[in-house]
Design a protein around this motif. Structure first.
Motif, short mmCIF file in Angstrom:
data_model
loop_
_atom_site.label_atom_id
_atom_site.label_comp_id
_atom_site.label_asym_id
_atom_site.label_seq_id
_atom_site.Cartn_x
_atom_site.Cartn_y
_atom_site.Cartn_z
N THR A 275 9.71 12.33 16.36
CA THR A 275 10.06 11.16 15.56
C THR A 275 9.04 11.00 14.45
OG1 THR A 275 11.05 10.06 17.46
CG2 THR A 275 10.42 8.65 15.64
N VAL A 276 9.52 10.73 13.24
CA VAL A 276 8.63 10.49 12.11
C VAL A 276 9.01 9.16 11.46
CG1 VAL A 276 8.42 12.99 11.72
CG2 VAL A 276 10.00 11.67 10.31
N GLY A 277 8.40 8.86 10.32
CA GLY A 277 8.77 7.68 9.55
C GLY A 277 8.45 7.94 8.10
N GLN A 278 9.05 7.16 7.22
CA GLN A 278 8.72 7.29 5.79
C GLN A 278 7.37 6.61 5.55
OE1 GLN A 278 10.66 9.06 3.44
NE2 GLN A 278 11.41 9.71 5.45
N ALA A 279 6.62 7.15 4.60
CA ALA A 279 5.32 6.56 4.25
C ALA A 279 5.14 6.60 2.73
CB ALA A 279 4.19 7.31 4.95
N ILE A 280 4.09 5.96 2.27
CA ILE A 280 3.82 5.86 0.83
C ILE A 280 2.55 6.62 0.48
CG2 ILE A 280 3.17 4.26 -1.04
CD1 ILE A 280 4.85 2.10 0.55
N ARG B 43 -5.70 5.21 -8.15
CA ARG B 43 -6.16 3.99 -8.83
C ARG B 43 -5.58 2.72 -8.19
NH1 ARG B 43 -2.16 5.81 -12.29
NH2 ARG B 43 -0.55 4.28 -12.80
N HIS B 44 -4.59 2.89 -7.31
CA HIS B 44 -4.00 1.74 -6.63
C HIS B 44 -4.68 1.42 -5.30
CE1 HIS B 44 -0.97 1.65 -9.67
NE2 HIS B 44 -0.40 2.78 -9.29
N ARG B 45 -5.76 2.11 -5.04
CA ARG B 45 -6.42 2.03 -3.74
C ARG B 45 -6.68 0.58 -3.29
NH1 ARG B 45 -8.65 5.43 -0.22
NH2 ARG B 45 -7.97 7.21 -1.45
N ASN B 46 -7.10 -0.26 -4.24
CA ASN B 46 -7.44 -1.63 -3.83
C ASN B 46 -6.36 -2.65 -4.13
OD1 ASN B 46 -10.06 -0.84 -2.90
ND2 ASN B 46 -10.65 -0.67 -5.06
N THR B 47 -5.28 -2.22 -4.77
CA THR B 47 -4.25 -3.18 -5.17
C THR B 47 -2.95 -3.06 -4.38
OG1 THR B 47 -3.80 -1.64 -6.96
CG2 THR B 47 -5.07 -3.62 -7.51
N ILE B 48 -2.60 -1.85 -3.97
CA ILE B 48 -1.36 -1.68 -3.22
C ILE B 48 -1.69 -1.41 -1.75
CG2 ILE B 48 0.73 -0.27 -2.95
CD1 ILE B 48 0.66 0.25 -5.96
N ARG B 49 -1.41 -2.40 -0.91
CA ARG B 49 -1.73 -2.23 0.51
C ARG B 49 -0.51 -1.87 1.34
NH1 ARG B 49 -3.43 -8.08 0.56
NH2 ARG B 49 -1.74 -7.80 -0.94
N ASN B 50 0.68 -2.21 0.81
CA ASN B 50 1.91 -1.99 1.60
C ASN B 50 3.11 -1.92 0.67
OD1 ASN B 50 2.47 -4.70 0.83
ND2 ASN B 50 1.25 -5.43 2.57
N ALA B 51 4.29 -1.80 1.25
CA ALA B 51 5.51 -1.66 0.45
C ALA B 51 5.76 -2.91 -0.40
CB ALA B 51 6.70 -1.38 1.36
N VAL C 282 13.44 3.85 -0.22
CA VAL C 282 13.16 3.21 -1.52
C VAL C 282 14.17 2.09 -1.76
CG1 VAL C 282 13.15 3.56 -4.04
CG2 VAL C 282 12.03 5.24 -2.54
N ASP C 283 15.45 2.36 -1.51
CA ASP C 283 16.47 1.31 -1.67
C ASP C 283 16.16 0.09 -0.81
OD1 ASP C 283 17.94 2.79 -3.43
OD2 ASP C 283 19.38 3.52 -1.94
N ARG C 284 15.74 0.36 0.41
CA ARG C 284 15.58 -0.72 1.37
C ARG C 284 14.28 -1.51 1.16
NH1 ARG C 284 15.00 0.48 7.74
NH2 ARG C 284 14.20 -1.56 8.37
N PHE C 285 13.18 -0.79 0.93
CA PHE C 285 11.87 -1.46 0.90
C PHE C 285 11.34 -1.72 -0.51
CE2 PHE C 285 12.10 0.62 5.02
CZ PHE C 285 11.76 -0.43 5.86
N LEU C 286 11.88 -0.99 -1.50
CA LEU C 286 11.35 -1.11 -2.86
C LEU C 286 12.48 -1.35 -3.86
CD1 LEU C 286 8.96 1.99 -2.56
CD2 LEU C 286 8.30 -0.42 -2.32
N PRO C 287 13.35 -2.33 -3.57
CA PRO C 287 14.53 -2.50 -4.44
C PRO C 287 14.18 -2.86 -5.88
CG PRO C 287 14.27 -4.37 -2.95
CD PRO C 287 13.30 -3.32 -2.50
N ARG C 288 13.01 -3.45 -6.10
CA ARG C 288 12.64 -3.84 -7.46
C ARG C 288 11.94 -2.74 -8.24
NH1 ARG C 288 12.13 -9.67 -7.84
NH2 ARG C 288 10.55 -9.33 -9.43
N ALA C 289 11.36 -1.79 -7.56
CA ALA C 289 10.60 -0.74 -8.24
C ALA C 289 11.51 0.17 -9.04
CB ALA C 289 9.80 0.08 -7.22
N ARG C 290 10.99 0.70 -10.15
CA ARG C 290 11.72 1.73 -10.88
C ARG C 290 11.61 3.03 -10.09
NH1 ARG C 290 8.72 2.63 -15.36
NH2 ARG C 290 7.09 1.24 -14.60
N ARG C 291 12.59 3.91 -10.18
CA ARG C 291 12.60 5.09 -9.32
C ARG C 291 13.15 6.31 -10.03
NH1 ARG C 291 16.08 2.13 -5.32
NH2 ARG C 291 14.69 0.62 -6.23
N GLN D 152 0.99 3.66 7.42
CA GLN D 152 1.87 3.01 8.39
C GLN D 152 3.32 3.40 8.08
OE1 GLN D 152 -0.24 1.35 6.18
NE2 GLN D 152 -0.29 -0.78 6.82
N PRO D 153 4.06 3.91 9.10
CA PRO D 153 5.44 4.29 8.83
C PRO D 153 6.32 3.09 8.51
CG PRO D 153 4.91 4.52 11.18
CD PRO D 153 3.63 4.19 10.48
#
Ligand code: ARG
Length: 249
Positions: A110-115, A120-128, A150-159, A204-205
């Motif tokens: 079993t696996v999971g998707q990760a980011i 440069r996002h080390r201190n600003t992006i902590r999660n989806a 991406v559809d489910r967790f990042l609907p606002r992000a450009r892709r 974190q998956p």
């Protein structure tokens, strides 16, 4: 008589019969990433799935042949249905949508998707949630469950979709994309190789993704063989040896 008639009716050849008589098990595999499947510099396939495939071939007493998809990763489903190979072993997540087209063995991992984000996002992006903004461009591999994540967790992000892991990783490395959404073990292996300070890996998956081998709906004998094969190697220590060889603990 009824019985005589019945006797003349030969049972259709099963996938197992056909594999045994040809002496070859044809495996659909998209060598995309370690630890599952990758080509080394000599063009030799290696990885957890590759070892599993050789083991399955040995168990059946046939040689194995690896066949790439005709198009992107997800085309393997149609390739399987078109009989370009006998099974799919390619780190494939069992999803209900795919299961409408093909059968899956019991999961063997079993696996999971990760980011994987640019450093440069080390201190600003902590999660989806932090990444879910029109300010950010995320990449995913065409036809994979990363797209669904991406559809489910990042609907606002450009892709944008890329066609290889190398391409996605390069875009994140060079800052042409902010993050890449893909199977966690791929990033864990990459970070183990490159060191912890090259990328910002959020480990974190996001999803629960059982991985199985894909089969045609007709091939019940082969499904039964594969499920029993997997259970056997999981119980006798063979699986653990393979796992320890390929997966970062
Ligand atoms: N687990 C993901 C999926 O099923 C991605 C697998 C990609 N694997 C590969 N060998 N290229 O969509």
């Amino acid at each position: 008589s009824f019985f005589a008639c019945d006797e003349q009716q030969k049972a259709p050849e099963s996938a197992v019969d056909r594999i045994l008589s040809k002496g070859v098990l044809r495996i659909g595999m998209d060598p995309g990433y370690l630890p599952f499947e990758m080509k080394d510099r000599q063009g030799e396939l290696m990885g957890f799935d590759v070892d599993l495939a050789y083991l399955l071939g040995d168990t059946m007493g046939v040689r194995v042949e690896f066949i790439p998809p005709s198009g992107s990763y997800a085309t393997m489903l149609d390739d399987l249905k078109a009989n370009r190979f006998d099974i799919i072993i390619s780190g494939m997540t069992i999803t209900p949508q795919r299961n409408l087209k093909i059968m899956f063995s019991d999961p063997y991992i079993t696996v999971g998707q990760a980011i994987l984000a640019n450093n440069r996002h080390r201190n600003t992006i902590r999660n989806a949630d932090d990444l879910n903004s029109t300010n950010y461009l995320v990449v995913y591999l065409e036809g994979t469950t990363g797209a669904a994540a991406v559809d489910r967790f990042l609907p606002r992000a450009r892709r944008i979709a890329v066609s290889t892991q190398q391409e996605g990783v390069a875009m994140v490395r060079e800052g042409r994309a902010d993050a890449f959404v893909y199977d966690l073990p791929a990033f864990a292996t990459l970070v183990a190789k490159e060191g912890k300070n090259v990328f910002h890996f959020i480990d974190q998956p996001l999803t629960f993704e059982p991985i199985g081998m894909g089969l045609r709906f007709t091939d019940h004998e082969l499904l039964n063989l594969i499920n029993n094969f997997t259970r056997q190697i999981q119980a006798d220590g063979t699986y653990d040896t393979l796992y320890d060889r390929w997966f970062i603990q």
